[in-house]
Design a protein around this motif. Sequence first.
Motif, PDB file in Angstrom:
ATOM      1  N   LEU A 261      -3.132  15.815  66.610  1.00 54.61           N
ATOM      2  CA  LEU A 261      -4.464  15.277  66.874  1.00 54.61           C
ATOM      3  C   LEU A 261      -5.392  16.414  67.268  1.00 54.61           C
ATOM      4  O   LEU A 261      -5.061  17.208  68.148  1.00 54.61           O
ATOM      5  CB  LEU A 261      -4.398  14.245  68.007  1.00 54.61           C
ATOM      6  N   GLY A 262      -6.525  16.519  66.573  1.00 53.14           N
ATOM      7  CA  GLY A 262      -7.490  17.514  66.999  1.00 53.14           C
ATOM      8  C   GLY A 262      -8.095  18.342  65.883  1.00 53.14           C
ATOM      9  O   GLY A 262      -7.719  18.224  64.714  1.00 53.14           O
ATOM     10  N   PRO A 263      -9.043  19.214  66.247  1.00 55.88           N
ATOM     11  CA  PRO A 263      -9.869  19.934  65.272  1.00 55.88           C
ATOM     12  C   PRO A 263      -9.152  21.015  64.489  1.00 55.88           C
ATOM     13  O   PRO A 263      -9.735  21.553  63.539  1.00 55.88           O
ATOM     14  CB  PRO A 263     -10.966  20.549  66.154  1.00 55.88           C
ATOM     15  N   ILE A 264      -7.919  21.370  64.843  1.00 59.35           N
ATOM     16  CA  ILE A 264      -7.240  22.387  64.041  1.00 59.35           C
ATOM     17  C   ILE A 264      -6.968  21.872  62.623  1.00 59.35           C
ATOM     18  O   ILE A 264      -6.624  22.656  61.733  1.00 59.35           O
ATOM     19  CB  ILE A 264      -5.925  22.875  64.691  1.00 59.35           C
ATOM     20  N   ALA A 265      -7.137  20.567  62.406  1.00 59.93           N
ATOM     21  CA  ALA A 265      -6.995  20.015  61.053  1.00 59.93           C
ATOM     22  C   ALA A 265      -7.958  20.694  60.079  1.00 59.93           C
ATOM     23  O   ALA A 265      -7.656  20.822  58.884  1.00 59.93           O
ATOM     24  CB  ALA A 265      -7.259  18.508  61.074  1.00 59.93           C
ATOM     25  N   ASP A 266      -9.098  21.154  60.577  1.00 58.73           N
ATOM     26  CA  ASP A 266     -10.092  21.784  59.705  1.00 58.73           C
ATOM     27  C   ASP A 266      -9.592  23.094  59.102  1.00 58.73           C
ATOM     28  O   ASP A 266     -10.070  23.520  58.051  1.00 58.73           O
ATOM     29  CB  ASP A 266     -11.381  22.049  60.489  1.00 58.73           C
ATOM     30  N   TRP A 267      -8.636  23.737  59.770  1.00 57.75           N
ATOM     31  CA  TRP A 267      -8.140  25.011  59.273  1.00 57.75           C
ATOM     32  C   TRP A 267      -7.245  24.848  58.047  1.00 57.75           C
ATOM     33  O   TRP A 267      -7.024  25.815  57.310  1.00 57.75           O
ATOM     34  CB  TRP A 267      -7.371  25.748  60.368  1.00 57.75           C
ATOM     35  N   ARG A 268      -6.738  23.660  57.820  1.00 55.65           N
ATOM     36  CA  ARG A 268      -5.810  23.464  56.712  1.00 55.65           C
ATOM     37  C   ARG A 268      -6.457  23.819  55.361  1.00 55.65           C
ATOM     38  O   ARG A 268      -5.802  24.376  54.476  1.00 55.65           O
ATOM     39  CB  ARG A 268      -5.291  22.033  56.702  1.00 55.65           C
ATOM     40  N   ALA A 269      -7.726  23.506  55.214  1.00 50.38           N
ATOM     41  CA  ALA A 269      -8.417  23.817  53.955  1.00 50.38           C
ATOM     42  C   ALA A 269      -8.473  25.318  53.695  1.00 50.38           C
ATOM     43  O   ALA A 269      -8.566  25.761  52.544  1.00 50.38           O
ATOM     44  CB  ALA A 269      -9.838  23.246  53.995  1.00 50.38           C
ATOM     45  N   VAL A 270      -8.374  26.112  54.753  1.00 50.23           N
ATOM     46  CA  VAL A 270      -8.441  27.569  54.635  1.00 50.23           C
ATOM     47  C   VAL A 270      -7.042  28.187  54.582  1.00 50.23           C
ATOM     48  O   VAL A 270      -6.804  29.146  53.841  1.00 50.23           O
ATOM     49  CB  VAL A 270      -9.220  28.169  55.833  1.00 50.23           C
ATOM     50  N   PHE A 271      -6.100  27.609  55.348  1.00 45.47           N
ATOM     51  CA  PHE A 271      -4.783  28.240  55.548  1.00 45.47           C
ATOM     52  C   PHE A 271      -3.635  27.530  54.830  1.00 45.47           C
ATOM     53  O   PHE A 271      -2.478  27.791  55.128  1.00 45.47           O
ATOM     54  CB  PHE A 271      -4.451  28.278  57.046  1.00 45.47           C
ATOM     55  N   ASP A 272      -3.914  26.655  53.911  1.00 48.33           N
ATOM     56  CA  ASP A 272      -2.855  25.885  53.251  1.00 48.33           C
ATOM     57  C   ASP A 272      -2.100  26.766  52.255  1.00 48.33           C
ATOM     58  O   ASP A 272      -2.345  26.741  51.050  1.00 48.33           O
ATOM     59  CB  ASP A 272      -3.460  24.668  52.542  1.00 48.33           C
ATOM     60  N   TRP A 273      -1.138  27.523  52.761  1.00 43.53           N
ATOM     61  CA  TRP A 273      -0.442  28.540  51.964  1.00 43.53           C
ATOM     62  C   TRP A 273       0.843  28.030  51.307  1.00 43.53           C
ATOM     63  O   TRP A 273       1.304  28.603  50.313  1.00 43.53           O
ATOM     64  CB  TRP A 273      -0.082  29.727  52.857  1.00 43.53           C
ATOM     65  N   TYR A 274       1.435  26.971  51.831  1.00 43.66           N
ATOM     66  CA  TYR A 274       2.754  26.516  51.362  1.00 43.66           C
ATOM     67  C   TYR A 274       2.586  25.607  50.154  1.00 43.66           C
ATOM     68  O   TYR A 274       2.633  24.388  50.256  1.00 43.66           O
ATOM     69  CB  TYR A 274       3.470  25.810  52.511  1.00 43.66           C
ATOM     70  N   GLN A 275       2.375  26.224  48.991  1.00 46.21           N
ATOM     71  CA  GLN A 275       2.094  25.483  47.778  1.00 46.21           C
ATOM     72  C   GLN A 275       2.844  26.084  46.592  1.00 46.21           C
ATOM     73  O   GLN A 275       3.376  27.184  46.666  1.00 46.21           O
ATOM     74  CB  GLN A 275       0.590  25.515  47.470  1.00 46.21           C
ATOM     75  N   GLY A 276       2.856  25.348  45.495  1.00 50.68           N
ATOM     76  CA  GLY A 276       3.373  25.850  44.230  1.00 50.68           C
ATOM     77  C   GLY A 276       4.789  26.364  44.309  1.00 50.68           C
ATOM     78  O   GLY A 276       5.691  25.733  44.851  1.00 50.68           O
ATOM     79  N   ALA A 277       4.984  27.564  43.765  1.00 54.17           N
ATOM     80  CA  ALA A 277       6.317  28.152  43.682  1.00 54.17           C
ATOM     81  C   ALA A 277       6.933  28.405  45.047  1.00 54.17           C
ATOM     82  O   ALA A 277       8.161  28.450  45.180  1.00 54.17           O
ATOM     83  CB  ALA A 277       6.253  29.464  42.897  1.00 54.17           C
ATOM     84  N   LEU A 278       6.115  28.564  46.077  1.00 55.49           N
ATOM     85  CA  LEU A 278       6.649  28.787  47.428  1.00 55.49           C
ATOM     86  C   LEU A 278       7.508  27.617  47.888  1.00 55.49           C
ATOM     87  O   LEU A 278       8.440  27.786  48.669  1.00 55.49           O
ATOM     88  CB  LEU A 278       5.502  29.011  48.423  1.00 55.49           C
ATOM     89  N   ARG A 279       7.197  26.431  47.403  1.00 55.27           N
ATOM     90  CA  ARG A 279       7.952  25.238  47.800  1.00 55.27           C
ATOM     91  C   ARG A 279       9.307  25.140  47.092  1.00 55.27           C
ATOM     92  O   ARG A 279      10.149  24.328  47.475  1.00 55.27           O
ATOM     93  CB  ARG A 279       7.157  23.977  47.491  1.00 55.27           C
ATOM     94  N   GLU A 280       9.504  25.913  46.057  1.00 49.33           N
ATOM     95  CA  GLU A 280      10.730  25.803  45.288  1.00 49.33           C
ATOM     96  C   GLU A 280      11.905  26.532  45.918  1.00 49.33           C
ATOM     97  O   GLU A 280      13.056  26.346  45.520  1.00 49.33           O
ATOM     98  CB  GLU A 280      10.480  26.351  43.874  1.00 49.33           C
ATOM     99  N   ASN A 281      11.623  27.374  46.887  1.00 50.41           N
ATOM    100  CA  ASN A 281      12.697  28.132  47.524  1.00 50.41           C
ATOM    101  C   ASN A 281      13.275  27.327  48.679  1.00 50.41           C
ATOM    102  O   ASN A 281      12.605  27.094  49.682  1.00 50.41           O
ATOM    103  CB  ASN A 281      12.152  29.472  48.061  1.00 50.41           C
ATOM    104  N   PRO A 282      14.542  26.885  48.594  1.00 51.26           N
ATOM    105  CA  PRO A 282      15.119  26.048  49.651  1.00 51.26           C
ATOM    106  C   PRO A 282      15.373  26.780  50.957  1.00 51.26           C
ATOM    107  O   PRO A 282      15.582  26.142  51.991  1.00 51.26           O
ATOM    108  CB  PRO A 282      16.446  25.574  49.024  1.00 51.26           C
ATOM    109  N   VAL A 283      15.336  28.114  50.932  1.00 49.87           N
ATOM    110  CA  VAL A 283      15.548  28.874  52.154  1.00 49.87           C
ATOM    111  C   VAL A 283      14.315  28.836  53.050  1.00 49.87           C
ATOM    112  O   VAL A 283      14.385  28.977  54.255  1.00 49.87           O
ATOM    113  CB  VAL A 283      15.935  30.337  51.831  1.00 49.87           C
ATOM    114  N   GLY A 284      13.150  28.605  52.425  1.00 48.27           N
ATOM    115  CA  GLY A 284      11.927  28.541  53.198  1.00 48.27           C
ATOM    116  C   GLY A 284      10.851  29.459  52.683  1.00 48.27           C
ATOM    117  O   GLY A 284       9.781  29.528  53.212  1.00 48.27           O
TER     118      GLY A 284
END
Length: 284
Positions: A261-284
């Motif tokens: 809960l709170g305003p840090i939600a606004d940062w997601r549009a800027v910092f949303d790095w965990y996407q695409g091929a990064l999600r395919e690695n099961p190690v993280g």
Amino acid sequence: MDKQSNSTADGAALSGFARLDAEPFPIFEPGWVWLVGAGPGAPGLMSLLCYHALQSSDVVVYDALVNPGILKWVRPGTELEYAGKRGGKPSAQQRDISVRLIELAQAGKRVLRLKGGDPFMFGRGGEECQHLVKAKIPFRIVPGITAGIGGLAYAGLPATHRDTNHSVIFLTGHDASGKMPANVNWQAVATATPVIVMYMAVKNLDEIAEALIAGGRAKDDAVTIISNATLPQQAVAHTRLGEVREFLSHTELATPAIVVLGPIADWRAVFDWYQGALRENPVG
């Protein structure tokens, strides 16, 4: 400046993870219990001491939130005992788990109590330590990355940021009975800090939202729900505090989940790095 050598006594060069073999890790003695945090999910987020414990233990007593990928790292012959606790599902009793840890240690086993996240962050590690102390069982605590920090990072949410918040509250969304915690002063919590991170809160989220609004929290405050944090199937949902009931009525949320809960939600549009091929690695 002197150069530091990365070699064994016989001169054979070490590289990569092989260099860890020469490190003076603490000895996991028979009759000890190590309470270890495995991290929020992704195997790559476990600590070196967690890996060392997996390689040194005789028996691993593990929780429901421990990623099976982490259990692959136990040494051959290690016993695995499931002691998971999930809300609304058949679960081991906490006292029985503590008694089992004592029994195994008294039998001379090196006992690894493996928990998702951090043992002391809503992981009941403190309760288990109380039983171990009473039984005079020696133990070690190995902290882990808790989902309330690591999970937020994988969702592109900084737990703190100088432009939005200098403080954060962590709380649990249910008590031992599964209901909204009655011993939380919701009126005080509502306006105490810009950011509130809630564990195990999905089931009671509509009731929690009402309590926070009654305590003075703005209805338009952002709510972010992170399911299966740090895993390839991670999902992030958004709503507003005053719209939680309607949101839940038509949205199926996977658990485990962290509610923010709170305003840090606004940062997601800027910092949303965990996407695409990064999600395919099961190690993280």
